[in-house]
Enzyme design. Structure first.
Site, PDB file in Angstrom:
ATOM      1  N   SER A 130      -3.208  -7.444  -4.172  1.00 43.72           N
ATOM      2  CA  SER A 130      -2.901  -6.759  -5.231  1.00 43.72           C
ATOM      3  C   SER A 130      -4.532  -7.272  -5.932  1.00 43.72           C
ATOM      4  O   SER A 130      -4.874  -8.414  -5.991  1.00 43.72           O
ATOM      5  CB  SER A 130      -1.954  -7.378  -6.111  1.00 43.72           C
ATOM      6  OG  SER A 130      -1.986  -6.840  -7.353  1.00 43.72           O
ATOM      7  N   LYS A 184       5.054  -8.054  -2.612  1.00 45.86           N
ATOM      8  CA  LYS A 184       4.232  -7.390  -3.339  1.00 45.86           C
ATOM      9  C   LYS A 184       4.713  -6.155  -3.902  1.00 45.86           C
ATOM     10  O   LYS A 184       4.540  -5.600  -4.948  1.00 45.86           O
ATOM     11  CB  LYS A 184       3.336  -6.833  -2.031  1.00 45.86           C
ATOM     12  CG  LYS A 184       2.265  -5.632  -2.579  1.00 45.86           C
ATOM     13  CD  LYS A 184       1.379  -6.025  -3.839  1.00 45.86           C
ATOM     14  CE  LYS A 184       0.224  -5.240  -4.023  1.00 45.86           C
ATOM     15  NZ  LYS A 184       0.477  -3.767  -4.718  1.00 45.86           N
ATOM     16  N   HIS A 187       6.069  -7.268  -7.023  1.00 44.16           N
ATOM     17  CA  HIS A 187       5.113  -7.377  -8.150  1.00 44.16           C
ATOM     18  C   HIS A 187       4.779  -5.923  -8.727  1.00 44.16           C
ATOM     19  O   HIS A 187       4.692  -5.708  -9.620  1.00 44.16           O
ATOM     20  CB  HIS A 187       3.786  -7.620  -7.151  1.00 44.16           C
ATOM     21  CG  HIS A 187       2.450  -7.551  -7.901  1.00 44.16           C
ATOM     22  ND1 HIS A 187       1.708  -6.192  -7.733  1.00 44.16           N
ATOM     23  CD2 HIS A 187       1.657  -8.185  -8.798  1.00 44.16           C
ATOM     24  CE1 HIS A 187       0.805  -6.143  -8.661  1.00 44.16           C
ATOM     25  NE2 HIS A 187       0.979  -7.270  -9.204  1.00 44.16           N
ATOM     26  N   ASN A 188       4.833  -4.869  -7.762  1.00 44.28           N
ATOM     27  CA  ASN A 188       4.507  -3.505  -8.122  1.00 44.28           C
ATOM     28  C   ASN A 188       5.422  -3.180  -9.207  1.00 44.28           C
ATOM     29  O   ASN A 188       5.560  -2.419 -10.253  1.00 44.28           O
ATOM     30  CB  ASN A 188       4.327  -2.723  -7.314  1.00 44.28           C
ATOM     31  CG  ASN A 188       2.922  -2.544  -6.584  1.00 44.28           C
ATOM     32  OD1 ASN A 188       2.501  -3.886  -6.597  1.00 44.28           O
ATOM     33  ND2 ASN A 188       2.362  -1.660  -6.145  1.00 44.28           N
ATOM     34  N   GLU A 191       5.026  -4.582 -12.549  1.00 47.45           N
ATOM     35  CA  GLU A 191       3.824  -3.785 -12.885  1.00 47.45           C
ATOM     36  C   GLU A 191       4.129  -2.700 -13.655  1.00 47.45           C
ATOM     37  O   GLU A 191       3.789  -2.304 -14.935  1.00 47.45           O
ATOM     38  CB  GLU A 191       3.032  -3.485 -12.007  1.00 47.45           C
ATOM     39  CG  GLU A 191       1.631  -2.734 -12.135  1.00 47.45           C
ATOM     40  CD  GLU A 191       0.974  -2.198 -10.773  1.00 47.45           C
ATOM     41  OE1 GLU A 191       0.560  -3.196  -9.858  1.00 47.45           O
ATOM     42  OE2 GLU A 191       1.134  -1.142 -10.717  1.00 47.45           O
TER      43      GLU A 191
HETATM   44  C1  6PG Z   1      -2.108  -3.291  -7.047  1.00 48.64           C
HETATM   45  C2  6PG Z   1      -1.642  -1.946  -7.528  1.00 48.64           C
HETATM   46  C3  6PG Z   1      -1.946  -1.120  -6.457  1.00 48.64           C
HETATM   47  C4  6PG Z   1      -1.724   0.413  -6.644  1.00 48.64           C
HETATM   48  C5  6PG Z   1      -0.583   0.615  -7.247  1.00 48.64           C
HETATM   49  C6  6PG Z   1      -0.372   1.989  -8.029  1.00 48.64           C
HETATM   50  O1  6PG Z   1      -1.384  -4.389  -7.091  1.00 48.64           O
HETATM   51  O2  6PG Z   1      -3.232  -3.544  -6.832  1.00 48.64           O
HETATM   52  O3  6PG Z   1      -0.233  -2.142  -7.910  1.00 48.64           O
HETATM   53  O4  6PG Z   1      -0.958  -1.472  -5.242  1.00 48.64           O
HETATM   54  O5  6PG Z   1      -2.848   0.772  -7.423  1.00 48.64           O
HETATM   55  O6  6PG Z   1       0.619   0.622  -6.767  1.00 48.64           O
HETATM   56  O7  6PG Z   1       0.768   2.350  -7.936  1.00 48.64           O
HETATM   57  P1  6PG Z   1       1.394   3.829  -8.808  1.00 48.64           P
HETATM   58  O8  6PG Z   1       0.651   4.936  -8.452  1.00 48.64           O
HETATM   59  O9  6PG Z   1       2.757   3.871  -8.132  1.00 48.64           O
HETATM   60  O10 6PG Z   1       1.546   3.286 -10.224  1.00 48.64           O
END
Ligand code: 6PG
Length: 478
Positions: A130, A184, A187-188, A191
């Site tokens: 990430s 991970k 984590h997303n 996010e």
């Molecule tokens: C990371 C980000 C990466 C990605 C996102 C975009 O941890 O570096 O999360 O994995 O940029 O997953 O996800 P979306 O297009 O679903 O917003």
């Protein structure tokens, strides 16, 4: 310098190239690079001679350039492409070698792949990476799964490139087979929730506070000096500061309000539903993106009744502080639910995941990196079996300082007709957790009435059913 590489990277799009450059920039690493189209490999090598890459034109050359135990990180699009490269390497690797998938793979795919590859004596590691393109180059947070034996070789290499927080590398062995990609994924999901909450705070400040994007940028920059300090708050200030070169308007006003998604947030919610663990803030964030993308429905809507009150904000500084507190409280819920989901996943898939270690490696490099992850690390260090982050005394006092504002902001958003799904669902989750009695008792009665699905009683052991269509006496069924 060795003529063989201690690490290789397959797939040289931006993430793969940046990761390879990061690896090559670290003392002790010699990096082999391979890409299906060789011209991309040649471009990378020509643009970065200082990296002293071992460039391979064929997959055989690539494998031959790796010192044993051969260790290769696959950085190609998740899905069939990954399977194809795994097959190519697995055909050529020997027992003890290590294949790492550094993409955003679904953890169930990783569990399957690990079983298949390890049957040949080859280690397979699903590693969440990430931090985006910049993180890959300068220092990501890395969440590798797989065997401890593989990590003995792979870990020290990853530690050379990971971000560093409080003097510690943001990488740790998460757990076996798919644990790394599972974490991970969570984590997303967090996010998504974090981004939605920030967006709702922005909308309230804009619509009710009457602030301009540039003024809200300053508010976020100010918030970034306190307990909300984080990468996402920091970049939000930058995005809101931006003006559109073509029109001179605020950038945020020329962007189509339909949010995309590569799917990792959806996976998080699907998984949480299967695990029976609430992730309401994350789910509302996913659905908010879905709603924003319902182009036909939104374009075809009639004038819908609102009966909304205009929220007249007399004391703007107090309003801004109330929104900040509501944002922080909702953010705590989102992280608490995320960590609950990790615990539920660990139980379901027999992973030994140390939640404090996960919080620790999220303090730097990753998209959700935030100052308050130090507090989460502390909370789990104090009590690894904490039933919820919301029960840790630091977070209890953080919520105590915010909950009145949280309620006021959610109530006023509703009265004003401003959508705040993540703010309000997080508050309802919190109140559900607090409640001594929930209306689930009535749901059990309803289920028993129409489906004879039985219920438990508060005052005695056993399972019961009421003869609703008969004399309505209660029978004990076990
Ligand atoms: C990371 C980000 C990466 C990605 C996102 C975009 O941890 O570096 O999360 O994995 O940029 O997953 O996800 P979306 O297009 O679903 O917003």
């Amino acid at each position: 310098m060795s003529e063989q590489a201690n690490i290789g990277v397959v797939g040289l799009a931006v993430m793969g190239s940046n990761l390879a450059r990061n690896l090559a920039s670290r003392e002790g690493n010699r990096v082999a690079v391979y890409n299906r189209s060789f011209d991309k490999t040649q471009l990378l090598v020509s643009e970065h001679p200082e990296a002293n890459f071992l460039a391979a034109e064929t997959i055989d050359d690539f494998v031959a350039s790796l010192a044993t135990p051969r260790t290769a990180i696959i950085m190609v699009q998740a899905g069939a492409g990954t399977d194809a490269v795994i097959a190519q390497l697995a055909e050529r690797f020997e027992p003890g070698d290590i294949i790492v998938d550094g993409g955003n793979a679904l953890y169930t795919d990783t569990i399957r792949r690990e079983k298949e590859v390890s049957a040949k004596g080859i280690h397979f590691v699903g590693a969440g990476i990430s931090g985006g393109e910049e993180g890959a180059l300068k220092g990501p947070s890395i969440m590798p799964g797989g065997t401890k034996e593989a990590y003995a070789t792979l870990g020290p290499i990853l530690e050379t490139i990971a971000a560093v927080a409080e003097g510690e590398p943001c990488v740790t062995h998460i757990g076996s087979d798919g644990a790394g990609h599972f974490v991970k994924m969570i984590h997303n999901g967090i996010e998504y929730a974090d981004m939605q909450l920030i967006a709702e705070a922005y909308d309230l400040l804009r619509q009710s506070g009457g602030f301009s994007p540039a003024e809200i940028a300053d508010i976020f920059a100010e918030w970034n000096k306190g307990e909300l300090e984080s990468y996402l708050i920091e970049i939000t200030a930058e995005v809101l500061k931006q003006t559109d070169a073509k029109t001179g308007k605020p950038f945020v006003d020329v962007v189509l309000d339909a949010a995309g998604s590569k799917g990792t947030g959806v996976w998080t919610v699907q998984t949480a539903l299967n695990l029976g663990t609430p992730v309401s803030g994350i789910a509302e964030a996913v659905f908010a993106r879905s709603l924003s993308s319902q182009a036909e429905q939104r374009a075809g809507k009639p004038e819908l009744p609102a009966s909304a009150q205009s929220w007249s904000v007399e004391d703007k500084p107090a309003f801004v502080e109330a929104v900040r507190r509501a944002l922080y409280a909702s953010k705590i819920v989102a992280y608490a639910q995320g960590f609950d989901a990790i615990r539920a996943g660990a139980k379901e898939f027999n992973w030994e995941i140390n939640l404090g270690e996960v919080a620790k490696i999220w303090r730097g490099g990753c998209i959700i990196r935030a100052q308050f992850l130090n507090r989460i690390t502390d909370a789990y260090r104090k009590n690894e079996s904490l039933l919820s982050l919301l029960f840790d005394e630091y977070f209890i006092s953080a919520i105590e300082a915010s909950v009145a504002s949280w309620r006021e902001v959610v109530a006023m958003a509703a009265l004003s007709g401003i959508p705040a799904p993540a703010f309000s669902s997080s508050l309802s989750y919190y109140d559900g957790l607090r409640a001594e009695r929930l209306p689930a008792a009535l749901v059990q009665g309803q289920r028993d009435f129409f489906g004879a699905h039985t219920y438990k009683r508060v005052d005695m052991e056993g399972t019961f059913h009421t003869l609703w269509s008969g004399d309505r006496t209660e029978v004990q069924t076990d």
